[in-house]
Design an enzyme around this catalytic site. Structure first.
Site, mmCIF file in Angstrom:
data_model
loop_
_atom_site.group_PDB
_atom_site.id
_atom_site.type_symbol
_atom_site.label_atom_id
_atom_site.label_comp_id
_atom_site.label_asym_id
_atom_site.label_seq_id
_atom_site.Cartn_x
_atom_site.Cartn_y
_atom_site.Cartn_z
ATOM 1 N N SER A 10 5.863 57.257 -23.333
ATOM 2 C CA SER A 10 4.805 57.094 -22.361
ATOM 3 C C SER A 10 5.107 57.728 -21.009
ATOM 4 C CB SER A 10 4.517 55.597 -22.163
ATOM 5 O OG SER A 10 5.657 54.915 -21.653
ATOM 6 N N SER A 21 9.971 55.610 -24.777
ATOM 7 C CA SER A 21 9.151 56.196 -23.723
ATOM 8 C C SER A 21 9.920 56.963 -22.661
ATOM 9 C CB SER A 21 8.309 55.113 -23.052
ATOM 10 O OG SER A 21 7.316 54.642 -23.934
ATOM 11 N N LYS A 75 5.906 56.463 -12.008
ATOM 12 C CA LYS A 75 5.162 56.282 -13.252
ATOM 13 C C LYS A 75 3.973 55.363 -13.010
ATOM 14 C CE LYS A 75 5.766 55.081 -18.156
ATOM 15 N NZ LYS A 75 6.721 54.733 -19.223
#
Length: 463
Positions: free
Chosen positions: A156, A180, A81
């Protein structure tokens, strides 16, 4: 050459590499082919570096050939990520302020996953500073949903979820403050776990005592997710709030059964959240599925009236502390919704923050008592199906206006402030074919039980 494909389970892929039925180089080539096919449209993986990836795969093969002991993820292609620092790899946090940033260290999660033997290939796209559950930024653009590219992939960890669902990677890491790990999993039809507070330690942090955001795993199935959690979890002396259970305690195979479980199902937490009618119908249908599998199902929910104020207060306080000075110095470098959230923290007093923590304590106690009467809570992950990718956030649900980019995420962030582990498991599709996840929540610390219940549900749904 084995019949393995990029859509095979991560466990099968890792086992095939260890048995030398497929080389890490060959496995990487399969994934790079899928990336070339899907990523130009979906924009899930960013900062891709094929040359370094091939070098890493070669090193993985050489380690096996030399008979060296290897980790449980040895040879698996992996994209971290883009909010997680990876030494020597461009890490932008989705912000123009860090467009050319290259860290000199690995975060703890990255350190553990790399030590387990992955072949790093790049990063997965995120919204700016991971704020908001729709993945877009001014550095890399928007990530699209692999099921329907006109729709949001969530966020996210949207790049991670889209990459997983489309077969570009076998596993993915993420983080979760307001949903997220869970919202993008629901939107893309994969599995995402927000672990118990302290289960997956993080380092370095600007505030080791801040407890709204946690790191965690994503995968295409619960067994693969357990494999990644076993690598991520476990204590570390740099993280004082880490739970003491070793990561190996979460490794597959998973047992478990739904039979005999006391399950509370709620489509809207007693009317405290607005849920799209189609999503509510799909979540409501889980009651019959769970009951047929032997669970005792009741229509029940915990009382969480303080959750909204608690989350918003702590989020604004946290964002102002992290980003306030940068916003003041670079006011045009932040998207408006994030800037507003940061500025909301400027007006908070010590009494406001103290109130939020007192409320959070009450919420945790109420959940403890709730789980004395129930083993599992089931509710929506996301209050809406995947929305159009050209919207920043849903502006209404069932005709009810959503005033901010947080309003439609209450089903996720109400659980955040309880500290309990929660997992998103694919459960159904809308009439238009869009994925809908089911959120399963267990008592704090019962992550292994939650994985086993989620695995049992997954098997029941696929049977």
């Amino acid at each position: 050459m084995t019949a393995l494909t990029v859509d095979s389970t991560a466990r099968d892929q890792a086992a095939a590499v260890r048995r030398r039925e497929i080389s890490a180089r060959e496995l990487l080539d399969l994934h790079l082919e899928r990336i070339a096919e899907r990523n130009p449209q979906l924009n899930a993986i960013v900062s891709l570096d094929e040359e370094r990836a091939r070098s890493g795969a070669a090193a993985a093969d050489e380690a096996l050939a030399a008979g060296r002991e290897v980790g449980p993820l040895h040879g698996l292609p992996f994209a971290f990520k883009d909010t997680h620092a990876v030494a020597g790899w461009r890490t932008t946090y989705g912000s123009v302020l860090y467009a050319d940033h290259v860290p000199d260290h690995d975060e703890l999660i990255v350190e553990r996953v790399r030590r387990a033997g992955v072949v790093t290939i790049g990063k997965t796209n995120v919204p700016e500073f991971a704020a908001g559950s729709h993945t877009f930024n001014r550095v890399f653009g928007t990530t699209l949903n692999p099921v329907d590219p006109s729709r949001s992939a969530g966020g996210s960890s949207g790049g991670a979820a889209a990459a997983l669902a489309s077969g570009m990677v076998p596993l993915a890491d993420g983080s979760d403050m307001g949903g997220s790990l869970r919202n993008p999993a629901s939107f893309c039809g994969v599995v995402g776990l927000r672990p118990s507070l302290g289960r997956v330690p993080e380092w370095p942090l600007y505030n080791q005592w801040e407890t709204t955001s946690v790191g965690g795993p994503m995968a295409r199935n619960v067994g693969d997710l357990a494999l990644l959690l076993s690598v991520m979890a476990g204590p570390d002396p740099r993280a004082p709030q880490a739970l003491g259970d070793p990561g190996a305690a979460f490794a597959p195979p998973l047992g478990g059964s739904l039979a005999g479980l006391r399950v509370a199902v709620s489509t809207d937490l007693g009317g405290s959240i607005e849920v799209d009618h189609e999503v509510a119908s799909i979540v409501g249908a889980s009651a019959a599925v769970l009951s047929s599998a032997g669970a005792t199902v009741t229509d029940a929910h915990p009382d969480l009236p303080e959750a909204d104020d608690t989350f918003r207060t702590l989020r604004a306080w946290h964002f102002q502390a992290r980003f306030g000075e940068r916003l003041a110095a670079h006011p045009d470098a932040f998207k408006q919704s994030l800037a507003d959230n940061i500025r909301a923290g400027e007006h908070l007093t010590g009494a406001d923050v103290a109130r939020a923590y007192a409320q959070r304590t009450a919420l945790a106690e109420r959940m403890r008592l709730f789980f004395e009467q129930h083993d599992l809570l089931v509710l929506p992950v996301s209050q809406v199906p995947p929305f159009p990718a050209d919207q920043e956030f849903p502006t209404e649900i069932n005709g009810r206006p959503m005033a901010t980019y947080l309003d439609w995420m209450r089903a996720a962030y109400f659980i955040t402030v309880t500290g309990c582990p929660a997992i998103s498991v694919p459960f159904g599709r809308t009439a238009g074919g869009l994925p809908v996840g089911l959120q399963l929540v267990a008592a704090h610390g019962r992550d292994r039980f939650l994985l086993e219940a989620a695995c049992a549900l997954e098997e029941t749904v696929s049977a």
